[in-house]
Design a protein around this motif. Sequence first.
Motif, mmCIF file in Angstrom:
data_model
loop_
_atom_site.group_PDB
_atom_site.id
_atom_site.type_symbol
_atom_site.label_atom_id
_atom_site.label_comp_id
_atom_site.label_asym_id
_atom_site.label_seq_id
_atom_site.Cartn_x
_atom_site.Cartn_y
_atom_site.Cartn_z
ATOM 1 N N PHE A 116 0.871 -1.185 0.113
ATOM 2 C CA PHE A 116 -0.182 0.044 0.074
ATOM 3 C C PHE A 116 0.896 1.275 -0.123
ATOM 4 C CE2 PHE A 116 -3.806 -2.528 1.986
ATOM 5 C CZ PHE A 116 -4.255 -2.519 0.785
ATOM 6 N N THR A 117 1.935 1.130 0.663
ATOM 7 C CA THR A 117 2.800 2.511 0.583
ATOM 8 C C THR A 117 3.369 2.733 -0.622
ATOM 9 O OG1 THR A 117 3.356 2.009 3.106
ATOM 10 C CG2 THR A 117 4.818 3.396 1.829
ATOM 11 N N VAL A 118 3.915 1.834 -1.247
ATOM 12 C CA VAL A 118 4.364 2.001 -2.541
ATOM 13 C C VAL A 118 3.379 2.306 -3.421
ATOM 14 C CG1 VAL A 118 5.598 0.811 -4.486
ATOM 15 C CG2 VAL A 118 6.375 0.156 -2.211
ATOM 16 N N LEU A 119 2.348 1.547 -3.388
ATOM 17 C CA LEU A 119 1.342 2.218 -4.285
ATOM 18 C C LEU A 119 0.858 3.536 -4.247
ATOM 19 C CD1 LEU A 119 -0.993 -1.003 -4.705
ATOM 20 C CD2 LEU A 119 0.509 -0.216 -6.392
ATOM 21 N N LEU A 120 0.900 3.864 -2.839
ATOM 22 C CA LEU A 120 0.317 5.270 -2.672
ATOM 23 C C LEU A 120 1.282 6.338 -2.891
ATOM 24 C CD1 LEU A 120 -1.975 6.744 -1.251
ATOM 25 C CD2 LEU A 120 -0.757 6.787 0.947
ATOM 26 N N VAL A 121 2.627 6.124 -3.008
ATOM 27 C CA VAL A 121 3.760 6.955 -3.460
ATOM 28 C C VAL A 121 3.763 6.987 -4.940
ATOM 29 C CG1 VAL A 121 6.389 7.381 -3.570
ATOM 30 C CG2 VAL A 121 5.265 6.431 -1.548
ATOM 31 N N LEU A 122 3.473 5.842 -5.672
ATOM 32 C CA LEU A 122 3.486 5.999 -6.998
ATOM 33 C C LEU A 122 2.095 6.798 -7.402
ATOM 34 C CD1 LEU A 122 4.373 2.141 -7.988
ATOM 35 C CD2 LEU A 122 5.677 4.338 -8.203
ATOM 36 N N TYR A 123 0.960 6.487 -6.936
ATOM 37 C CA TYR A 123 -0.122 7.333 -7.075
ATOM 38 C C TYR A 123 0.043 8.680 -6.938
ATOM 39 C CZ TYR A 123 -4.785 9.165 -5.967
ATOM 40 O OH TYR A 123 -6.073 10.070 -5.951
ATOM 41 N N PHE A 124 0.479 9.173 -5.907
ATOM 42 C CA PHE A 124 0.806 10.579 -5.640
ATOM 43 C C PHE A 124 1.556 11.185 -6.732
ATOM 44 C CE2 PHE A 124 -0.903 10.469 -0.961
ATOM 45 C CZ PHE A 124 -1.835 10.924 -1.382
ATOM 46 N N ALA A 125 2.694 10.457 -7.005
ATOM 47 C CA ALA A 125 3.883 10.975 -8.162
ATOM 48 C C ALA A 125 3.226 10.808 -9.583
ATOM 49 C CB ALA A 125 5.013 10.113 -7.894
ATOM 50 N N LEU A 126 2.548 9.875 -9.824
ATOM 51 C CA LEU A 126 2.222 9.585 -11.409
ATOM 52 C C LEU A 126 0.994 9.798 -11.776
ATOM 53 C CD1 LEU A 126 4.656 6.393 -11.792
ATOM 54 C CD2 LEU A 126 5.095 8.533 -12.123
ATOM 55 N N ALA A 127 0.127 9.742 -10.821
ATOM 56 C CA ALA A 127 -1.583 9.363 -11.336
ATOM 57 C C ALA A 127 -2.000 10.931 -11.789
ATOM 58 C CB ALA A 127 -2.352 9.281 -10.034
ATOM 59 N N GLY A 128 -2.378 10.956 -12.981
ATOM 60 C CA GLY A 128 -3.336 12.213 -13.564
ATOM 61 C C GLY A 128 -2.087 12.848 -14.237
ATOM 62 N N ARG A 129 -1.132 12.577 -14.631
ATOM 63 C CA ARG A 129 -0.038 13.037 -15.434
ATOM 64 C C ARG A 129 -0.707 13.014 -16.880
ATOM 65 N NH1 ARG A 129 4.501 15.002 -13.227
ATOM 66 N NH2 ARG A 129 4.724 14.319 -11.230
ATOM 67 N N ARG A 130 -0.537 14.196 -17.757
ATOM 68 C CA ARG A 130 -0.777 14.121 -19.037
ATOM 69 C C ARG A 130 0.322 13.690 -19.868
ATOM 70 N NH1 ARG A 130 -2.679 19.154 -17.067
ATOM 71 N NH2 ARG A 130 -5.283 19.214 -17.019
ATOM 72 N N ARG A 131 -0.095 12.783 -20.886
ATOM 73 C CA ARG A 131 0.859 12.232 -21.800
ATOM 74 C C ARG A 131 1.573 13.589 -22.699
ATOM 75 N NH1 ARG A 131 -1.742 6.858 -24.122
ATOM 76 N NH2 ARG A 131 -1.839 5.705 -22.100
ATOM 77 N N ALA A 132 2.584 13.590 -22.988
ATOM 78 C CA ALA A 132 3.261 14.607 -23.769
ATOM 79 C C ALA A 132 2.943 14.447 -25.233
ATOM 80 C CB ALA A 132 5.077 14.580 -23.657
ATOM 81 N N ALA A 133 2.606 15.665 -25.819
ATOM 82 C CA ALA A 133 2.350 15.398 -27.138
ATOM 83 C C ALA A 133 3.406 14.998 -27.993
ATOM 84 C CB ALA A 133 1.875 16.891 -27.561
ATOM 85 N N PRO A 134 3.020 14.258 -28.880
ATOM 86 C CA PRO A 134 3.892 13.793 -29.841
ATOM 87 C C PRO A 134 4.614 15.112 -30.683
ATOM 88 C CG PRO A 134 2.025 13.228 -30.866
ATOM 89 C CD PRO A 134 1.676 13.807 -29.426
#
Length: 326
Positions: free
Chosen positions: A308-326
């Motif tokens: 849960f700790t690892v998933l929470l850290v990854l969630y806060f760090a990565l979730a909702g980031r927009r993909r870079a435009a090509p």
Amino acid sequence: MSDRASPRTQDEFVARRRADWDALAELLARDKPLHRLAPDEIARFGALYRVTCADLVHAQGAGYTSELLGYLDGLAARAHNLLYAAPPHRLGAAWDLVARDFPRTLRKNLRFFALGSALFFGPLLVCGALTLTQPSFAAHILSHDMLDRMAEMYSHGLEGRDEGTDSAMAGFYVFNNVGIAFRCFATGALLGLGSAFFLLYNGIVLGTVIGHVIASGHGRNILTFVCTHGTFELTAIAVAGGAGLQMGYALIDTAGRTRLGSLRAQARDLAVLVLGAGIMLVIAAGLEAFWSPSSIPAPVKWSAAAIFTVLLVLYFALAGRRRAAP
């Protein structure tokens, strides 16, 4: 019926404008929320609403008949109600909050979360260490009776409880945890001083209790009990406290706005952070009521806590980031 206007002039006006009124009436007759119309129809609706309002003003100024004025007034009123209706409730909005808005907003306001975490976890760790190294320290923070009750509470192994007790405790944990987080947030209205106080206070008390129970020889029990739900609960308290500090800062540094205007500018971010923290506290309450006191082996609980700790850290760090435009 008004007779100020020439019938011929009114008839010409109606003949010239009737098509737009009928088009607007046709869109209203569909009885659909505006967001369910096609994009081109939404744009057309806005244009038709504006010209109908202009026609109503013209008709009033020209003194056209009350029947025509009533028709145009009713048409414009129906369009107004559709255009400015309250936004519809969407189940997808809850998913947007969890999947994107909450982690994005936390990263956007990371400095306040970091400060809230320091004010909460710093005293927790310091007081825990002082209690372990100086047993007399705990008595300066809490009464002997409370310390003895805490030690007695965790002196027995975790053997589980009946379902009725678990359900009752779930409600208690939600009420208690949300109350703590709410105080950490809401008292930020005191220029952030209230949030700082409650973060420090809760960190000091929690660290002292954990340190005393460990010093009493029951550290395995309390740490095994806390490890899984604490990942969500303690982080949520830091999030709520950081939001309170952010609110207090908005009242101090207004960026040229009034204090109310400055607070209004931060309102959406604050609401997202508080809602996100509330969801985490509900998850923590469920774990604390049903999982943490269960007889599940300690290694399983510690493994779950690590995951849960690892998933929470990854969630806060990565979730909702927009993909870079090509």
